[in-house]
Design an enzyme around this catalytic site. Structure first.
Site, PDB file in Angstrom:
ATOM      1  N   ASP A 181       0.867  -1.005  -0.099  1.00 13.04           N
ATOM      2  CA  ASP A 181      -0.080   0.120   0.058  1.00 13.04           C
ATOM      3  C   ASP A 181       0.951   1.062   0.143  1.00 13.04           C
ATOM      4  O   ASP A 181       1.435   1.547   0.966  1.00 13.04           O
ATOM      5  CB  ASP A 181      -0.995   0.110   1.173  1.00 13.04           C
ATOM      6  N   HIS A 182       1.058   1.913  -1.313  1.00 10.26           N
ATOM      7  CA  HIS A 182       2.197   2.737  -1.140  1.00 10.26           C
ATOM      8  C   HIS A 182       2.166   3.996  -0.382  1.00 10.26           C
ATOM      9  O   HIS A 182       3.189   4.626   0.194  1.00 10.26           O
ATOM     10  CB  HIS A 182       2.471   3.167  -2.903  1.00 10.26           C
ATOM     11  N   HIS A 244      -5.664   3.024   1.008  1.00  9.19           N
ATOM     12  CA  HIS A 244      -4.869   3.963   1.696  1.00  9.19           C
ATOM     13  C   HIS A 244      -5.725   4.620   2.650  1.00  9.19           C
ATOM     14  O   HIS A 244      -5.067   4.989   3.614  1.00  9.19           O
ATOM     15  CB  HIS A 244      -4.678   5.031   0.360  1.00  9.19           C
TER      16      HIS A 244
END
Ligand code: BG6
Length: 494
Positions: A181-182, A244
């Site tokens: 999950d950047h 996010h």
């Protein structure tokens, strides 16, 4: 420093993610001395490419997207020799057997002790098949470690996520799987933990006695660009909220872990996700969740098309490009505190911010006076600006003795000499070191889907509450009403 070395396999090496994020991240790690000379990268995709062509692609991607510039041709040559390309049909195991031979030769050349990191920058439907072929082609028979890094979306709903997980788990153990999950790789998201647990003046107030509400806003100016095909199936709920936004919410709401060990942190995060109040029926969903879709509009004088006119989007699509919601974390610490989240495409600015609004003083000497006391705020700016901002009240200079909100503002991204690492640098490095703190564990993914599924189910088959908003605006008015109902308003973002 990654002292022991590894081979990195980039599946989807001719794709957008590799070009924009992965190659630049590997180069930055190298420039910072975090990768020593004993590493190799094998780019894999269907298209034929020679090693030289591939290296030229990598160079072009670094020139365009990396925060470091290549300085001299000799330095480039030294770096580029670690890169090889192999055309691969991922549906056939034979290519994976050849990959094994290529790997062993690179491992000898660069003195790499059998550590293998498989990065699947591919569509999720392909994860299961690639994993099986990695196993059947003998790629996992190694003296070193093997790890799988995968991109979102992890499924479409809980059921499909479970199926995908089972496929992966038939080959890899949970501790070998690194789900990206950047947002968790972003500096200021990681800073939430430090802010909370290393400062005497936040944590004692971090609860429903002192916090009135929390607001998490992620706004984007872009539309769906060329991703209409994917996005029209996903929408903001699956594209941004399931991952996010809920991840940021867990970082704000979690209990202090007993140790800063990845599993202890993830244990606390999953407890937050399990405490999310589930909306039980369509009425509850429509009371607490606003969905919108952008219509034609304008941004900075430029005409923008509506979502339904975008490429690869169904012209009568009901997919939401905007979502705002009132979310509750039903536990001791947060009972009664609304968490407002909102995210949307084609809004006026690109920004991600968390605002923690504190309660007004219980009874104070200024009440009833002519002064309106503004609440204290803690604002965490995640991107593109990075920083922290605290708003307190002070005396207006002068004899009148008014009260003025004062800003104590720390802007990290404004500081000269700070070149913040990209999220992907941090995450690739962590995966190669075996630190899973900023990756999502299966139980987190499952709990997030369980929450999201209720909303998706309520929306199915009806578009009564889908609100149109002009591209370039702040989204549907119903999102403002959501807060007004509780006596609050969205704090403007920067
Ligand atoms: C991705 C979403 O995960 O995050 C995109 O799929 C979105 O739709 C992107 O644009 C936003 O990330 P960032 O880092 O640019 O804020």
């Amino acid at each position: 420093v990654l002292s022991e070395g590894a081979v990195f396999y980039i599946f989807g090496a001719t794709g957008d993610l590799a070009r924009r994020k992965l190659f630049p991240a590997i180069y930055s790690l190298y420039r910072e001395g975090k990768l020593t000379e004993n590493f190799a990268v094998i780019g894999l995709a269907r298209r034929p490419r020679t090693n030289d062509e591939f290296r030229a692609d990598v160079r072009a991607s670094i020139d365009e997207f990396c925060r470091y510039q290549v300085q001299a041709d000799e330095d480039w040559g030294q770096f580029a020799k670690h890169f090889e390309y192999k055309p691969l049909d991922i549906n056939h195991v034979d290519g994976f057997r050849e990959l094994k031979i290529q790997t062993e030769s690179l491992e000898r050349e660069f003195n790499i002790p059998g550590n293998r990191l498989f990065y699947l920058a591919l569509a999720p439907e392909l994860f299961g098949g690639v994993s099986r072929n990695l196993r059947d082609g003998g790629m996992l028979e190694t003296e070193g470690w093997s790890r799988l890094v995968i991109e979102k979306p992890f499924g479409y709903d809980l059921k499909s996520a479970e199926k995908l997980n089972e496929e992966l788990r038939s080959v890899f153990k949970e501790d070998q799987i690194y789900r990206i999950d950047h947002y968790l790789g972003k500096e200021m998201v990681q800073n939430i933990e430090v802010l909370r647990f290393a400062n005497a003046f936040f944590e004692p107030l971090w609860n429903n006695k002192h916090i009135a509400n929390v607001q998490i806003s992620m706004s984007e100016t872009v539309g769906v660009e060329e991703r209409g095909g994917y996005y029209d199936q996903a929408g903001a709920l699956r594209d941004m909220v399931q991952n996010h936004m809920l991840q940021m919410l867990t970082m704000i709401a979690m209990e202090p872990p007993s140790r800063l060990h990845p599993e202890d942190i993830r244990d606390e995060k999953v407890k937050v996700l399990r405490s999310l109040r589930q909306y039980m029926n369509a009425d509850e969903v429509s009371n607490h969740v606003v969905r919108g879709q952008y219509a034609a509009g304008q941004h900075r004088g430029k005409d923008l098309p509506g979502y339904r006119e975008e490429e690869k989007v169904n012209p009568v699509s009901d997919t939401e490009t905007y979502l705002a919601a009132r979310v509750f974390v039903d536990n001791f610490r947060w009972a009664g505190v609304p968490f407002y989240i909102r995210t949307g495409k084609r809004l006026p600015v690109k920004t991600t911010e968390v605002v923690v609004e504190f309660k007004s003083m219980p009874s104070n000497v200024y009440l009833g006076s002519k002064h309106k006391l503004e609440p204290n705020l803690l604002v965490i700016r995640v991107n593109p600006m990075e920083g922290i901002y605290v708003r307190i009240n002070g005396k207006t200079p002068g004899a009148e003795g008014g009260i003025t909100p004062l800003a104590m503002d720390f802007c990290q991204s404004c500081m000269i000499g700070i070149n913040t690492p990209e999220a992907y640098e941090r995450l690739i490095f962590d995966a190669a070191r075996g630190d899973s703190t900023y990756f999502t564990r299966w139980d987190e993914v499952a709990a997030a889907w369980a929450f999201v599924d209720r909303i998706a189910e309520a929306w199915q088959g009806t578009n009564d509450d889908l609100q149109m908003y002009p591209a370039g605006s702040w989204g549907p008015e119903a999102a403002d009403q959501l807060l007004q109902q509780d006596g609050f308003h969205w704090w403007p973002v920067n």
